[in-house]
Scaffold this active site. Structure first.
Site, PDB file in Angstrom:
ATOM      1  N   THR A 209      45.524  45.175  44.371  1.00  0.00           N
ATOM      2  CA  THR A 209      46.210  46.447  44.084  1.00  0.00           C
ATOM      3  C   THR A 209      46.203  47.328  45.329  1.00  0.00           C
ATOM      4  OG1 THR A 209      45.489  46.440  41.804  1.00  0.00           O
ATOM      5  CG2 THR A 209      45.844  48.604  42.770  1.00  0.00           C
TER       6      THR A 209
ATOM      7  N   ARG B 289      48.671  44.553  28.075  1.00  0.00           N
ATOM      8  CA  ARG B 289      47.473  45.105  28.727  1.00  0.00           C
ATOM      9  C   ARG B 289      47.860  46.082  29.844  1.00  0.00           C
ATOM     10  NH1 ARG B 289      45.133  45.164  34.187  1.00  0.00           N
ATOM     11  NH2 ARG B 289      42.886  45.301  33.931  1.00  0.00           N
ATOM     12  N   VAL B 290      47.176  47.217  29.865  1.00  0.00           N
ATOM     13  CA  VAL B 290      47.347  48.202  30.942  1.00  0.00           C
ATOM     14  C   VAL B 290      45.984  48.407  31.580  1.00  0.00           C
ATOM     15  CG1 VAL B 290      47.819  50.636  31.404  1.00  0.00           C
ATOM     16  CG2 VAL B 290      49.345  49.348  29.909  1.00  0.00           C
ATOM     17  N   GLY B 291      45.929  48.416  32.898  1.00  0.00           N
ATOM     18  CA  GLY B 291      44.652  48.585  33.593  1.00  0.00           C
ATOM     19  C   GLY B 291      44.395  50.039  33.967  1.00  0.00           C
TER      20      GLY B 291
ATOM     21  N   THR C 206      40.052  50.034  42.915  1.00  0.00           N
ATOM     22  CA  THR C 206      40.642  48.712  42.733  1.00  0.00           C
ATOM     23  C   THR C 206      39.572  47.823  42.115  1.00  0.00           C
ATOM     24  OG1 THR C 206      41.627  46.802  43.888  1.00  0.00           O
ATOM     25  CG2 THR C 206      40.122  48.142  45.159  1.00  0.00           C
TER      26      THR C 206
ATOM     27  N   GLY D 213      39.968  46.761  36.045  1.00  0.00           N
ATOM     28  CA  GLY D 213      40.409  48.034  35.494  1.00  0.00           C
ATOM     29  C   GLY D 213      39.650  48.485  34.261  1.00  0.00           C
TER      30      GLY D 213
HETATM   31  C1  SD4 Z   1      43.844  46.326  37.222  1.00  0.00           C
HETATM   32  N1  SD4 Z   1      42.687  47.540  38.945  1.00  0.00           N
HETATM   33  O1  SD4 Z   1      44.941  46.137  36.718  1.00  0.00           O
HETATM   34  C2  SD4 Z   1      43.762  46.607  38.684  1.00  0.00           C
HETATM   35  C3  SD4 Z   1      43.623  45.313  39.382  1.00  0.00           C
HETATM   36  C4  SD4 Z   1      43.221  45.424  40.801  1.00  0.00           C
HETATM   37  O2  SD4 Z   1      43.022  44.540  42.834  1.00  0.00           O
HETATM   38  O3  SD4 Z   1      42.772  46.394  41.306  1.00  0.00           O
HETATM   39  N2  SD4 Z   1      43.356  44.407  41.541  1.00  0.00           N
HETATM   40  O4  SD4 Z   1      42.792  46.245  36.589  1.00  0.00           O
END
Ligand code: SD4
Length: 329
Positions: free
Chosen positions: A189, A217-219, A240, A243
């Protein structure tokens, strides 16, 4: 309450009030944190270097942090080889690439989109939610409808090569309730935070989230206070990693509030990581990383595991920095 109990509680409260914030300094190598003289941009992971360069073009001309962070993360979103940001991202278990993004400025204005499909620049849709609507967050088909009304171009997802990998994954993973892995190899991310020449803060965060997550799903990344938080009196933080764990502790908001109480950025990120560690019995693959800048230009980061790095851009520096961390993989 009995008088004796009252005094006992009073003594405990008194003792707690003199406890100082955790000090991480004895655990840190000097290179993992620092202080900027003037504008500064921090971004997660290696792709942050290119994103920072684009953002810097705005800051070096005295532009606003909000424009810089949007411009910066668009570079990562446009990179079709990136498998966890933008339309090059991997799909969920049902084969849909769903995108999450948010943006926040120095006036605490914010915009967010989640579970958005088929639009190339979710960060700019989030910005449009902030600039053009009375709302903060739009999701799914509503976010898509808004994006189309605003003239954002559509994109076909997943990309053919990504679809091929997905089909292979489906063949090998008949049990769709298997826990998707999020480890040091499969997440990137982009979270970007910046302070402009005026001393104003903004941030942006954009992702396609976990590869092969459950549909719907939402992070943390589109959630203000979890994946990103800005308070212009204090500073900014972004996150990051996994999530779900970041949401549980309202991660980025926690970091900013700790800085308000006097923690340095690294100490604040470290305390957020400590809370995540203390609330999860199973830390397998539970990587979470925080980045922060305070009002004086101090910056720092902390992650659960080794391997997290971030891109730093100031007047004098343009480089990757290894984060401080709690444990080795
Ligand atoms: C998530 N925080 O969707 C994000 C994934 C992420 O590097 O950071 N990947 O959970």
């Amino acid at each position: 309450m009995k008088r004796r109990t009252f005094f006992k509680l009073g003594a405990i409260a008194g003792a707690l009030s003199v406890i100082k914030p955790l000090s991480a300094s004895n655990l840190l190598e000097a290179s993992t944190e620092g202080i900027a003289d003037g504008p500064i941009i921090l971004s997660t992971w290696n792709h942050g270097l290119a994103a920072n360069s684009a953002a810097w073009e705005i800051l070096e001309k005295g532009g606003k942090a909000i424009d810089a962070v949007e411009r910066g993360v668009r570079v990562t979103e446009a990179d079709l080889t990136n498998r966890s940001v933008g339309i090059g991202g991997r799909p969920d278990r049902d084969g849909h690439v769903t995108l999450d993004a948010c943006i926040m400025d120095e006036q605490s204005r914010c915009g967010s989109v989640a579970f958005l499909e088929g639009i190339a620049h979710p960060i700019s849709v989030a910005r449009a939610v902030m600039d053009k609507t009375q709302h903060v967050m739009l999701v799914g088909s509503g976010a898509k409808k808004f994006a189309l009304e605003m003239g954002f171009k559509t994109a076909k997802t997943p990309l053919p090569e990504v679809k091929k990998d997905y089909e292979q994954w489906r063949k090998e993973n008949k049990n769709l309730f298997v826990k998707p892995e999020i480890n040091h190899e499969n997440h990137d991310t982009i979270g970007m935070i910046a302070m402009d020449a005026n001393g104003d803060f903004s941030g942006a965060c954009t992702t396609s989230g976990w590869a092969y997550k459950m549909h719907g799903r939402v992070g943390d990344s589109p959630i203000i206070g979890a994946g990103l938080f800005v308070d212009n009196e204090v500073g900014a933080a972004t996150a990051t990693g996994m999530g779900e764990a970041i949401i549980r502790i309202a991660g980025s908001h926690t970091v900013v509030e700790l800085m308000r109480q006097g923690y340095t950025p690294t100490e604040a990120c470290k305390e957020a990581v400590r809370r995540i560690i203390s609330k999860h019995k199973d830390l397998t693959n539970l990587q979470c990383c925080f980045l922060a800048i305070d009002k004086k230009g101090n910056y720092g980061s902390y992650s659960v595991y080794s391997g997290f790095n971030y891109a730093l851009k100031t007047k004098t520096e343009d480089k990757m920095v290894d984060s401080a961390f709690d444990r080795n993989w």
